[in-house]
Design an enzyme around this catalytic site. Structure first.
Site, PDB file in Angstrom:
ATOM      1  N   LYS A 180       7.676 -18.484  12.608  1.00 13.93           N
ATOM      2  CA  LYS A 180       6.237 -18.621  12.546  1.00 13.93           C
ATOM      3  C   LYS A 180       5.758 -18.090  11.203  1.00 13.93           C
ATOM      4  O   LYS A 180       6.469 -17.336  10.541  1.00 13.93           O
ATOM      5  CB  LYS A 180       5.565 -17.926  13.720  1.00 13.93           C
ATOM      6  N   SER A 197       8.811  -6.131  13.209  1.00 13.32           N
ATOM      7  CA  SER A 197       7.636  -6.984  13.300  1.00 13.32           C
ATOM      8  C   SER A 197       6.325  -6.225  13.428  1.00 13.32           C
ATOM      9  O   SER A 197       5.972  -5.436  12.562  1.00 13.32           O
ATOM     10  CB  SER A 197       7.826  -7.947  14.470  1.00 13.32           C
ATOM     11  N   HIS A 198       5.665  -6.398  14.552  1.00 12.11           N
ATOM     12  CA  HIS A 198       4.337  -5.826  14.773  1.00 12.11           C
ATOM     13  C   HIS A 198       4.414  -4.405  15.329  1.00 12.11           C
ATOM     14  O   HIS A 198       3.389  -3.788  15.570  1.00 12.11           O
ATOM     15  CB  HIS A 198       3.584  -6.698  15.765  1.00 12.11           C
ATOM     16  N   ASP A 201       0.909  -9.653  10.592  1.00 13.51           N
ATOM     17  CA  ASP A 201       1.635  -8.499  11.135  1.00 13.51           C
ATOM     18  C   ASP A 201       2.623  -7.926  10.112  1.00 13.51           C
ATOM     19  O   ASP A 201       2.660  -8.361   8.958  1.00 13.51           O
ATOM     20  CB  ASP A 201       2.334  -8.853  12.451  1.00 13.51           C
ATOM     21  N   LYS A 253      16.299  -8.771  12.423  1.00 15.69           N
ATOM     22  CA  LYS A 253      16.339 -10.154  12.892  1.00 15.69           C
ATOM     23  C   LYS A 253      17.491 -10.841  12.180  1.00 15.69           C
ATOM     24  O   LYS A 253      17.606 -10.745  10.951  1.00 15.69           O
ATOM     25  CB  LYS A 253      15.027 -10.859  12.553  1.00 15.69           C
ATOM     26  N   ASP A 290       5.790  -8.150   9.391  1.00 12.56           N
ATOM     27  CA  ASP A 290       6.725  -9.000   8.649  1.00 12.56           C
ATOM     28  C   ASP A 290       6.147 -10.360   8.288  1.00 12.56           C
ATOM     29  O   ASP A 290       6.874 -11.250   7.850  1.00 12.56           O
ATOM     30  CB  ASP A 290       8.039  -9.153   9.418  1.00 12.56           C
ATOM     31  N   ASP A 326       4.780 -12.899  10.023  1.00 14.71           N
ATOM     32  CA  ASP A 326       4.888 -14.149  10.771  1.00 14.71           C
ATOM     33  C   ASP A 326       3.746 -14.353  11.769  1.00 14.71           C
ATOM     34  O   ASP A 326       3.577 -15.438  12.297  1.00 14.71           O
ATOM     35  CB  ASP A 326       6.272 -14.293  11.446  1.00 14.71           C
ATOM     36  N   ARG A 327       2.938 -13.326  12.016  1.00 12.81           N
ATOM     37  CA  ARG A 327       1.803 -13.487  12.942  1.00 12.81           C
ATOM     38  C   ARG A 327       0.492 -13.584  12.179  1.00 12.81           C
ATOM     39  O   ARG A 327       0.368 -13.027  11.090  1.00 12.81           O
ATOM     40  CB  ARG A 327       1.698 -12.291  13.878  1.00 12.81           C
ATOM     41  N   ARG A 348       3.805  -8.139  30.855  1.00 14.22           N
ATOM     42  CA  ARG A 348       2.742  -8.958  30.271  1.00 14.22           C
ATOM     43  C   ARG A 348       2.246  -9.938  31.331  1.00 14.22           C
ATOM     44  O   ARG A 348       3.050 -10.622  31.969  1.00 14.22           O
ATOM     45  CB  ARG A 348       3.256  -9.750  29.074  1.00 14.22           C
ATOM     46  N   GLU A 401       1.003 -17.576  22.113  1.00 20.08           N
ATOM     47  CA  GLU A 401      -0.246 -16.837  22.319  1.00 20.08           C
ATOM     48  C   GLU A 401      -0.267 -15.503  21.553  1.00 20.08           C
ATOM     49  O   GLU A 401      -1.318 -14.934  21.334  1.00 20.08           O
ATOM     50  CB  GLU A 401      -0.476 -16.582  23.809  1.00 20.08           C
TER      51      GLU A 401
HETATM   52  C1  VG1 Z   1       6.621 -10.730  21.570  1.00 13.41           C
HETATM   53  C2  VG1 Z   1       5.716 -11.928  21.768  1.00 13.41           C
HETATM   54  C3  VG1 Z   1       6.467 -13.206  21.447  1.00 13.41           C
HETATM   55  C4  VG1 Z   1       7.028 -13.138  20.021  1.00 13.41           C
HETATM   56  C5  VG1 Z   1       7.870 -11.878  19.856  1.00 13.41           C
HETATM   57  C6  VG1 Z   1       8.337 -11.685  18.426  1.00 13.41           C
HETATM   58  O1  VG1 Z   1       7.707 -10.809  22.464  1.00 13.41           O
HETATM   59  O2  VG1 Z   1       5.209 -11.974  23.073  1.00 13.41           O
HETATM   60  O3  VG1 Z   1       5.607 -14.308  21.601  1.00 13.41           O
HETATM   61  O4  VG1 Z   1       7.807 -14.262  19.742  1.00 13.41           O
HETATM   62  O5  VG1 Z   1       7.116 -10.724  20.238  1.00 13.41           O
HETATM   63  O6  VG1 Z   1       7.249 -11.557  17.561  1.00 13.41           O
HETATM   64  P1  VG1 Z   1       7.763 -10.030  23.871  1.00 13.41           P
HETATM   65  O7  VG1 Z   1       9.102 -10.363  24.445  1.00 13.41           O
HETATM   66  O8  VG1 Z   1       7.529  -8.595  23.578  1.00 13.41           O
HETATM   67  O9  VG1 Z   1       6.636 -10.591  24.686  1.00 13.41           O
HETATM   68  V1  VG1 Z   1       7.423 -10.930  16.033  1.00 13.41           V
HETATM   69  O10 VG1 Z   1       6.056 -11.123  15.229  1.00 13.41           O
HETATM   70  O11 VG1 Z   1       8.862 -10.659  15.963  1.00 13.41           O
HETATM   71  O12 VG1 Z   1       8.381 -11.314  15.213  1.00 13.41           O
HETATM   72 CO    CO Z   2       6.342 -10.464  13.293  1.00 12.92          CO
END
Ligand code: VG1
Ligand code: CO
Length: 539
Positions: free
Chosen positions: A375, A112-113, A276, A125, A278, A280-281, A494, A363
């Site tokens: 998302k 992801s990010h 981001d 995933k 992948d 989804d953000r 967090r 958030e």
């Molecule tokens: C973080 C974010 C959460 C999000 C997750 C996956 O998780 O806070 O809101 O769903 O990343 O995002 P954590 O447990 O680090 O707070 V991503 O863009 O996979 O796919």
């Molecule tokens: Co992502």
């Protein structure tokens, strides 16, 4: 050709908030990826006769991992894999293709990010037939199996050509290589009024979209530039790179810095957005203006009637507990269902499947709807553009009018990173034990109304999840504490801060929340236990 490989189990394959996420070097260990994939296959009773979707965000190891998974799928008797061309697919597009093909599951190779590259992170995933990531009960089972796995099945064959679209065979398995962009674009055209958006750009409206050298570049170029007519050059960093060009593909004020600088300069276009790694953000910006993801969810929900796919009505709306309460006020005004779930998109899926909600968001720059079970970054951008097209108002005007109507939740997330895991776990455990004594206590001008762990009881499957600790104050302010489930470097604490105002609507966010941030460190004993006097990342 079938090869059964003896392997040694690893003990760290517990999935976090969104799949398995590790340092690339961890995944590079011998048979690591294979062990995980075989554990998934075994946990679901084998994959004979099943169809899976496969793709990734193009980060380092994507190419190699895809080939391994294809060979293992064939060796395990899978009927068909549908693969994004060259191994690419965004998380939202994967969910769509999975649902459209009524597939049985899917893998998106992405952290992801998190940054990519050999010194960055890799992840997987795993989605189930409903189109969303597997529920905790399934990931627990996979984890159990992964701890005792002794062998996996693969084929001793050369790599498959994933550059050519169309169908080919590997052993008895069909491989269909698809354009990962096309079906996704079709879906967007059915949700939004593309003609109205074309008019917006024809009228001289300007935008930039920062794909952060990750997977959304081709999607954004096709949609914004080729179809909707945004001028060439509107999409930045559109070539997916294995290490994202050294960028940290997390669309927020810190890591999307060049976009933010542009949007706050005198050269700013009318609209700015980023996605981001992948896809989804999303981050939404106007000229010298930033929309918090919590506000964005509230604003989209309040404007659902402007979008063809939703204009006849929406079910309810949901947010993660850590997300601000802004959307709750909209749900109340619209008289629709409203749910609070733990952090992680998988918790929204049952609510969507049972028609309890249409929209949901977090958030952490995540917004989406029941069109898929992930998302969706580009969906959120198109939604914002549609509101602008329909109202003729700027991002700032739309947001400020929203605050006037509903009040404003000043909101910020403070991340304390790279903490010692023991220290972080102890901090949370001790804080949880202290919560009952907090009610009635005063910290500066803040008086605690109630303090308790967040527990979610899923109304559909009856499962119960505890995630995070919440302190509620008498003035409707809140502090939420939780540990990240996606980090790969020690622990990340967090702390989410929220303060509700109905009158002072245009104050500086950091200043408004400064004393609440102090209170959060005091209540959590953060400085005392970690030595940190302030957060490492503020978003
Ligand atoms: C973080 C974010 C959460 C999000 C997750 C996956 O998780 O806070 O809101 O769903 O990343 O995002 P954590 O447990 O680090 O707070 V991503 O863009 O996979 O796919
Ligand atoms: Co992502």
């Amino acid at each position: 050709m079938l090869k059964i490989v003896k392997t040694t189990a690893y003990t760290d394959m517990k999935m976090g908030t969104a799949g398995l996420r590790k340092k690339s070097k961890v995944v590079l260990q011998e048979n690591y990826l294979e062990n995980f994939v075989q554990s998934v296959f075994d946990a679901i009773g084998g994959v004979k006769g099943l169809t899976f979707i496969l793709g990734g965000d193009g980060r380092y190891y994507n190419k190699i991992a895809i080939q391994k998974i294809i060979k293992m799928s064939a060796a395990n008797g899978m009927k068909k894999v549908i693969v994004g061309q060259n191994g690419f697919i965004s998380t939202p597009a994967s969910s769509h293709v999975l649902l459209m093909n009524k597939a049985d599951g899917g893998f998106v190779l992405s952290a992801s990010h998190n940054p990519g590259g050999i010194n960055g992170d890799f992840g997987i995933k795993y989605a189930v037939a409903s189109g969303g990531q597997c529920p905790t009960a399934v990931s627990d089972k996979i984890y159990e199996i992964s701890k005792t796995i002794t062998e996996y099945k693969t084929l001793d064959v050369s790599d498959v050509d994933l550059s050519r679209l169309g169908t080919q065979k590997l052993d008895n398995m069909e491989i269909e290589v698809i354009d990962p962009v096309k079906d996704y674009v079709d879906m967007m055209e059915h949700i939004f009024d593309f003609e109205a958006l074309k008019k917006l750009f024809a009228g001289g409206f300007t935008m930039v979209f920062d794909a952060m050298n990750a997977v959304t570049g081709p999607y954004a170029r096709r949609i914004f530039e080729e179809i909707l007519g945004a001028p060439e050059g509107s999409v930045l960093n559109y070539v997916p790179l294995e290490d994202f060009g050294g960028l940290h593909p997390d669309p927020n004020l810190i890591y999307a810095k060049s976009l933010v600088d542009l949007m706050y300069s005198d050269k700013a276009p009318d609209f700015g957005a980023a996605n981001d790694g992948d896809g989804d953000r999303n981050m939404i910006l106007g000229k010298k203006f930033f929309v918090t993801p919590s506000d964005s969810l509230a604003i989209l929900t309040d404007n659902y009637k402007l979008i063809p796919a939703y204009k006849n009505g929406i079910y309810g709306v949901a947010k993660s507990a850590a997300t601000s309460t802004a959307v709750g006020r909209v749900a109340e005004a619209l008289n629709i269902g409203y749910y609070e779930v733990p952090t992680g998109w998988k918790y929204f899926c049952n609510l969507m499947d049972s028609n309890r909600i249409t929209f949901c968001g977090e958030e952490s720059f995540g917004t989406g709807s029941s069109h898929i079970r992930e998302k969706d970054g580009i969906w959120a951008v198109l939604f914002w553009l549609s509101i602008i097209a329909a109202t003729g108002k700027s991002v700032q005007e739309i947001t400020e009018e929203h605050w006037k109507k509903y009040g404003r939740s000043y909101y910020m997330r403070n991340d304390y990173e790279a903490l010692d895991v023991e220290t972080a776990n102890q901090l949370m455990a001790d804080l949880e034990a202290r919560l009952p004594q907090l009610a009635g206590q005063t910290f500066g001008s803040y008086k605690v109304a109630e303090a308790k762990p967040f527990v979610y009881n899923d109304p559909v499957d009856g499962s119960s999840t505890k995630n995070g600790l919440i302190v509620y104050f008498t003035d409707k302010s809140r502090i939420v504490y939780r540990l990240s489930g996606t980090g790969t470097n020690g622990a990340t604490l967090r702390v989410y801060l929220e303060r509700y105002e109905t009158e002072n609507l245009n104050e500086d966010v950091a200043q408004t929340l400064e004393s609440l941030a102090d209170v959060s460190r005091q209540i959590g004993e953060i400085t005392k236990r970690t030595g940190k006097t302030k957060a490492d990342v503020l978003t």
